[in-house]
Enzyme design. Structure first.
Site, mmCIF file in Angstrom:
data_model
loop_
_atom_site.group_PDB
_atom_site.id
_atom_site.type_symbol
_atom_site.label_atom_id
_atom_site.label_comp_id
_atom_site.label_asym_id
_atom_site.label_seq_id
_atom_site.Cartn_x
_atom_site.Cartn_y
_atom_site.Cartn_z
ATOM 1 N N THR A 11 0.831 -1.216 0.000
ATOM 2 C CA THR A 11 0.000 0.000 0.000
ATOM 3 C C THR A 11 0.864 1.264 0.000
ATOM 4 O O THR A 11 0.753 2.116 -0.890
ATOM 5 C CB THR A 11 -0.923 -0.001 1.245
ATOM 6 O OG1 THR A 11 -1.704 -1.196 1.236
ATOM 7 C CG2 THR A 11 -1.832 1.211 1.260
ATOM 8 N N ASP A 199 -1.143 -0.037 17.853
ATOM 9 C CA ASP A 199 -0.574 0.869 16.847
ATOM 10 C C ASP A 199 -0.571 2.316 17.374
ATOM 11 O O ASP A 199 0.402 3.053 17.205
ATOM 12 C CB ASP A 199 -1.400 0.767 15.552
ATOM 13 C CG ASP A 199 -0.922 1.728 14.493
ATOM 14 O OD1 ASP A 199 0.150 1.490 13.920
ATOM 15 O OD2 ASP A 199 -1.608 2.743 14.248
ATOM 16 N N LYS A 203 2.772 4.792 18.053
ATOM 17 C CA LYS A 203 2.923 6.181 17.591
ATOM 18 C C LYS A 203 3.108 7.127 18.770
ATOM 19 O O LYS A 203 3.899 8.079 18.714
ATOM 20 C CB LYS A 203 1.689 6.578 16.767
ATOM 21 C CG LYS A 203 1.593 5.800 15.458
ATOM 22 C CD LYS A 203 0.199 5.891 14.860
ATOM 23 C CE LYS A 203 0.119 5.191 13.519
ATOM 24 N NZ LYS A 203 -1.263 5.005 13.057
HETATM 25 P P1 NDP Z 1 1.608 -3.902 2.856
HETATM 26 O O1 NDP Z 1 1.449 -5.252 3.439
HETATM 27 O O2 NDP Z 1 0.555 -3.378 1.962
HETATM 28 O O3 NDP Z 1 2.994 -3.856 2.012
HETATM 29 C C1 NDP Z 1 4.168 -4.498 2.402
HETATM 30 C C2 NDP Z 1 4.810 -5.077 1.145
HETATM 31 O O4 NDP Z 1 6.108 -5.577 1.462
HETATM 32 C C3 NDP Z 1 4.006 -6.248 0.585
HETATM 33 O O5 NDP Z 1 4.003 -6.220 -0.835
HETATM 34 C C4 NDP Z 1 4.783 -7.455 1.119
HETATM 35 O O6 NDP Z 1 4.610 -8.626 0.392
HETATM 36 C C5 NDP Z 1 6.201 -6.925 1.013
HETATM 37 N N1 NDP Z 1 7.146 -7.645 1.848
HETATM 38 C C6 NDP Z 1 6.934 -8.102 3.114
HETATM 39 N N2 NDP Z 1 8.059 -8.694 3.581
HETATM 40 C C7 NDP Z 1 8.985 -8.616 2.588
HETATM 41 C C8 NDP Z 1 10.337 -9.032 2.475
HETATM 42 N N3 NDP Z 1 10.949 -9.678 3.451
HETATM 43 N N4 NDP Z 1 10.988 -8.777 1.332
HETATM 44 C C9 NDP Z 1 10.361 -8.146 0.294
HETATM 45 N N5 NDP Z 1 9.082 -7.707 0.351
HETATM 46 C C10 NDP Z 1 8.398 -7.940 1.488
HETATM 47 O O7 NDP Z 1 1.889 -2.918 4.040
HETATM 48 P P2 NDP Z 1 1.652 -1.335 4.087
HETATM 49 O O8 NDP Z 1 2.162 -0.708 2.857
HETATM 50 O O9 NDP Z 1 0.258 -1.062 4.519
HETATM 51 O O10 NDP Z 1 2.569 -0.938 5.328
HETATM 52 C C11 NDP Z 1 3.987 -0.825 5.207
HETATM 53 C C12 NDP Z 1 4.520 -0.117 6.437
HETATM 54 O O11 NDP Z 1 3.955 1.181 6.520
HETATM 55 C C13 NDP Z 1 4.176 -0.801 7.778
HETATM 56 O O12 NDP Z 1 5.247 -0.603 8.661
HETATM 57 C C14 NDP Z 1 2.944 -0.038 8.253
HETATM 58 O O13 NDP Z 1 2.799 -0.081 9.643
HETATM 59 C C15 NDP Z 1 3.304 1.351 7.782
HETATM 60 N N6 NDP Z 1 2.193 2.268 7.583
HETATM 61 C C16 NDP Z 1 1.107 1.880 6.836
HETATM 62 C C17 NDP Z 1 0.095 2.778 6.588
HETATM 63 C C18 NDP Z 1 -1.091 2.427 5.767
HETATM 64 O O14 NDP Z 1 -1.985 3.277 5.625
HETATM 65 N N7 NDP Z 1 -1.184 1.229 5.207
HETATM 66 C C19 NDP Z 1 0.168 4.164 7.102
HETATM 67 C C20 NDP Z 1 1.355 4.463 7.874
HETATM 68 C C21 NDP Z 1 2.324 3.537 8.098
HETATM 69 P P3 NDP Z 1 3.382 -9.620 0.791
HETATM 70 O O15 NDP Z 1 2.130 -8.910 0.410
HETATM 71 O O16 NDP Z 1 3.668 -10.828 -0.025
HETATM 72 O O17 NDP Z 1 3.472 -9.853 2.276
HETATM 73 N N1 HSE Z 2 -3.057 1.042 10.522
HETATM 74 C C1 HSE Z 2 -2.683 2.397 10.681
HETATM 75 C C2 HSE Z 2 -3.921 3.231 10.941
HETATM 76 C C3 HSE Z 2 -1.968 2.882 9.462
HETATM 77 O O1 HSE Z 2 -5.030 2.738 10.701
HETATM 78 O O2 HSE Z 2 -3.789 4.364 11.392
HETATM 79 C C4 HSE Z 2 -1.413 4.285 9.607
HETATM 80 O O3 HSE Z 2 -0.381 4.325 10.531
#
Ligand code: NDP
Ligand code: HSE
Length: 433
Positions: A11, A199, A203
């Site tokens: 994402t 979570d 933060k």
């Molecule tokens: P997602 O699960 O959407 O994306 C993570 C990606 O990384 C997936 O494609 C996953 O693959 C891949 N991945 C996981 N492990 C590995 C690895 N060892 N090597 C290579 N690729 C890997 O997560 P988000 O984007 O939602 O979140 C990412 C980070 O951002 C987290 O720390 C989250 O807490 C933080 N965050 C998220 C927010 C949000 O709105 N979503 C907002 C703020 C912070 P696979 O799908 O196969 O597991």
């Molecule tokens: N899971 C978190 C939330 C993502 O819902 O706020 C953003 O940090």
């Protein structure tokens, strides 16, 4: 030109890549910086992410980022503790600056990462780790730097705010609202982090350390999530003129730092009560500036990507020979003589919903126990008459001490006229107005 490598094409990775690719020209015009997205690594290079990438950018080999000497900034967006921790440490040891959105990692294992960044004199950006697209880390470390911070109140989990909003506005069920938040990309990989307040506490750990200079103190935070909140409590709150929000609270009281996360009733005419859906809000009180309030989208691909890219730009400015911007790492942990207050010492107002048998004298038995524990009542609602059966009895209190409240509730729940565990929700007063 500054070269960037993103690990994790989910994402946030997709949002970040989209901004870097689609807004490269506007970024160049505004900042004079040319940011080149050189590589994206994800274990799945086949999945359609809805974004056309230039040929050869996507790889499944982590070495293509960590061992590429042309990459200046590594962006960790895979989430979780391992191997995110190892990737970040390896990037820092290889003299690469790091940007991450990984609040779980920083709050629980950030000490070593911060220390490595300090030792190597490298930047570690984590704007996206708190409150999604809101530039709250920048506000604390730059705009509010002249202040002693006195208090912070935040709605900083988009998923739980989304769930509470849907339950409040549309009477939607908890599970259905959570599924929607997951579908929209707001929730953590493990959504119990969102709904159980974990979570939010991750933060809050970062905010409190930046605000007060205390060491990362995740283990000392009192944490309660929203999973116990019922439609009935939302309705009673509304009747009393309140909304229920999952709040992160940190403030200096009596020389100690309060750190707590729990559902909180806030008067519905206060500004922070109006922050609905995935929106987050952070209220910060500084001794010089007074009250400030920041709000915006707290989760999702593009808002979070915006925060990630803002860190990349900060670091790129430093690389160009601009301002030294990352001294906040020196402040974190420097004030290690400030204690975190135990939850029992916290003072608040309270909402109680008792399941009390509808029988004469019950209210006086309950209020007697409250009075004996120094808790005074400000309002009472009793709904429906079912003589001899359990009915909800709702009380609001004036300010009381948590230790006294817990003792009173324990006594009340042992009464033969109380049929279920009492629901207690803390009520916030003018501190957050
Ligand atoms: P997602 O699960 O959407 O994306 C993570 C990606 O990384 C997936 O494609 C996953 O693959 C891949 N991945 C996981 N492990 C590995 C690895 N060892 N090597 C290579 N690729 C890997 O997560 P988000 O984007 O939602 O979140 C990412 C980070 O951002 C987290 O720390 C989250 O807490 C933080 N965050 C998220 C927010 C949000 O709105 N979503 C907002 C703020 C912070 P696979 O799908 O196969 O597991
Ligand atoms: N899971 C978190 C939330 C993502 O819902 O706020 C953003 O940090």
């Amino acid at each position: 030109m500054v070269n960037v490598g993103i690990i994790g094409f989910g994402t946030v990775g997709t949002g970040t890549a989209r901004i870097l690719l689609q807004n490269r020209e506007i970024i160049r015009r505004k900042s004079g910086l040319d940011i080149n997205l050189k590589r994206i690594v994800d274990r799945d290079t086949e999945r359609d992410r809805g974004l056309d990438l230039p040929e050869g950018i996507l790889s499944a080999r982590i070495e293509d980022i960590l061992e590429d000497s042309d990459i200046d900034i590594v962006v960790e967006l895979i989430g979780g503790i391992h191997p995110a921790r190892e990737f970040i440490l390896q990037a820092l040891e290889s003299d690469k600056h790091v940007v991450t959105a990984n609040k779980a990692l920083l709050a629980t294992e950030g000490g070593e990462i911060f220390e490595t960044a300090r030792r190597k004199n490298l930047s570690l950006g984590f704007e996206a780790a708190v409150a999604g697209g809101i530039p709250i880390i920048k506000a604390l470390r730059e705009g509010l730097a002249p202040n002693n911070i006195l208090s912070i109140y935040g709605i900083i989990n988009g998923t739980s705010n989304y769930i509470l909003t849907r339950m409040t506005g549309e009477g939607m069920g908890f599970s259905e609202a959570l599924s929607e938040a997951q579908r929209l990309g707001y929730a953590e990989a493990d959504p119990t982090f969102d709904i159980e307040g974990i979570d939010t506490a991750h933060k809050l750990t970062l905010l409190a350390s930046l605000a007060f200079g205390i060491p990362l103190s995740y283990d000392k935070i009192y944490i309660e999530g929203i999973s116990r909140i019922t439609a009935q409590d939302i309705d009673f709150a509304r009747e009393l003129g309140y909304k229920i929000k999952l709040l992160a609270i940190t403030k200096i009281s009596n020389g100690k730092v309060e750190m707590r996360v729990h559902p909180t009733m806030i008067r519905e005419d206060y500004l922070i009560s109006k922050i609905d859906g995935v929106l987050n809000a952070v209220y910060i009180l500084g001794d010089a500036v007074g009250e400030t309030l920041y709000y915006g989208r707290g989760a999702g691909d593009m808002p979070t990507g915006s925060a990630v890219v803002s860190d990349i730009l900060d670091i790129a400015r430093g690389l160009r020979g601009g301002l030294e911007t990352r001294r906040e790492l020196d402040f974190i942990g420097s004030q290690n003589d400030i204690e975190v207050m135990e939850i029992g010492d916290v003072e608040s107002m309270y909402y109680f919903r008792f399941s009390a048998i509808d029988r004469p004298g019950v209210l006086s038995r309950i209020s007697g126990i409250l009075g004996a524990n120094n808790i005074s009542i400000s309002s009472v609602i009793q709904k429906g008459r079912r003589v001899g059966e359990a009915v909800p009895l709702v009380l609001l209190t004036h300010t009381a001490r948590e230790r006294d409240v817990r003792k009173a509730i324990e006594e009340i729940d042992r009464l033969d006229v109380v049929s279920e565990e009492t629901m207690m929700i803390r009520v916030e007063g003018e501190g957050v107005q």
